[in-house]
Design an enzyme around this catalytic site. Structure first.
Site, mmCIF file in Angstrom:
data_model
loop_
_atom_site.group_PDB
_atom_site.id
_atom_site.type_symbol
_atom_site.label_atom_id
_atom_site.label_comp_id
_atom_site.label_asym_id
_atom_site.label_seq_id
_atom_site.Cartn_x
_atom_site.Cartn_y
_atom_site.Cartn_z
ATOM 1 N N ASP A 11 0.867 -1.176 0.000
ATOM 2 C CA ASP A 11 0.000 0.000 0.000
ATOM 3 C C ASP A 11 0.911 1.235 0.000
ATOM 4 O O ASP A 11 2.109 1.134 0.310
ATOM 5 C CB ASP A 11 -0.863 -0.037 1.275
ATOM 6 C CG ASP A 11 -1.633 1.241 1.471
ATOM 7 O OD1 ASP A 11 -2.277 1.696 0.520
ATOM 8 O OD2 ASP A 11 -1.573 1.799 2.592
ATOM 9 N N ASP A 13 -0.288 5.153 0.796
ATOM 10 C CA ASP A 13 -0.584 6.187 1.797
ATOM 11 C C ASP A 13 -0.700 5.581 3.186
ATOM 12 O O ASP A 13 -1.513 4.685 3.421
ATOM 13 C CB ASP A 13 -1.880 6.916 1.421
ATOM 14 C CG ASP A 13 -1.717 7.661 0.112
ATOM 15 O OD1 ASP A 13 -0.885 8.568 0.059
ATOM 16 O OD2 ASP A 13 -2.417 7.303 -0.860
#
Ligand code: XBP
Ligand code: MG
Length: 258
Positions: A11, A13
């Site tokens: 991932d 953010d």
């Protein structure tokens, strides 16, 4: 037949870097100001709004409760589009000023994977331009060569918690979910990975420090340190979450793995 760990799916953010509070949120507020929109998102407002994934979707969700927002749906969508585009430009400026460091332990783990033949992918619902800006700032223009797949918000019809981004990454890598491990920070990210059959390690981020994340293989405060993680495997002498430890956690999640 399940196999040993082949790929780490990252991932962006909250996981690669703490981008939300001092990156996206600040850039959204700059976009509001630039377009004379009478709205500013406080740190707490933004924390609540993060339940909606996707910056444009977040704007539209917030606008639905704002008196200043255009009543006409297509006008509102156009404004959200303009604000979002401007926000991403401002975000790129913030990132280029090196204002958003990589989280502890991230670079070390990426380097270890590159040296050990564990493949790397980005699986995010942020815009491609934001991924490009962040990774260029930290790894230079050649960053893309280090990743076998990069799936961004534009690549899927439905953002996390839909599993679509993970499904697309697995397809690009030619792997099944149980051959990979996701590194995530949010409940939506964990749900997305699980939906694609990918076990998940959760590195807690600013906004999801206490969020219920469901069934993760391991949950901890930072990849940069070993203490504070829930999973028992691994030696206590290990200073950070390294690749051998991730391989052990993967075997816990996929016991049949070699
Ligand atoms: C996080 C998101 C994104 C960002 C903002 O994605 O939901 O919406 O907050 O980026 P992830 P955009 O944790 O999956 O990386 O404005 O480009 O959507
Ligand atoms: Mg995240």
């Amino acid at each position: 037949m399940p196999q040993a760990l082949q790929a780490l799916l990252w991932d962006v953010d909250g996981t690669l870097a703490e981008t939300e509070r001092d990156g996206h949120r600040v850039a959204f507020n700059q976009a509001f100001e630039a377009l004379a929109v009478p709205r500013r998102w406080s740190e707490a407002d933004y924390g609540r709004l993060l339940a909606v994934t996707g910056g444009r979707e977040r704007l539209l969700h917030d606008m639905a409760q704002q008196p200043w927002a255009p009543a006409d749906a297509s006008e509102r969508a156009r404004l959200a589009e303009r604000l979002h585009r401007l926000k991403n430009e401002r975000y790129a400026d913030i990132v280029a000023r090196a204002a958003l460091p990589l989280r502890e332990g991230v670079r070390e783990l990426l380097d270890e994977c590159a040296c050990s033949g564990v493949r790397l992918a980005i699986v995010t619902t942020t815009s491609r331009a934001n991924v490009q800006a962040l990774l260029t700032a930290h790894f230079g223009l050649g960053w893309r060569a280090g990743f076998d797949a990069v799936v961004c918000g534009e690549d899927v019809a439905d953002k996390k918690p839909s599993p679509q981004a993970y499904v697309a990454a697995l397809r690009a890598l030619g792997l099944r979910g149980d051959q990979a491990l996701a590194i995530e920070d949010s409940p939506a990210g964990v749900a997305a990975a699980h939906g694609a059959g990918v076990p998940v390690v959760v590195t807690r981020s600013h906004y999801f420090a206490d969020a219920a994340v469901g069934q993760a293989v391991a949950v901890g405060p930072s990849l940069g340190r070993r203490e504070g993680w829930t999973a028992a495997a691994g030696s206590d002498t290990v200073a950070r979450v390294d690749l051998p430890l991730l391989r052990q956690w993967h075997r816990l999640a996929v016991p049949q793995a070699a």
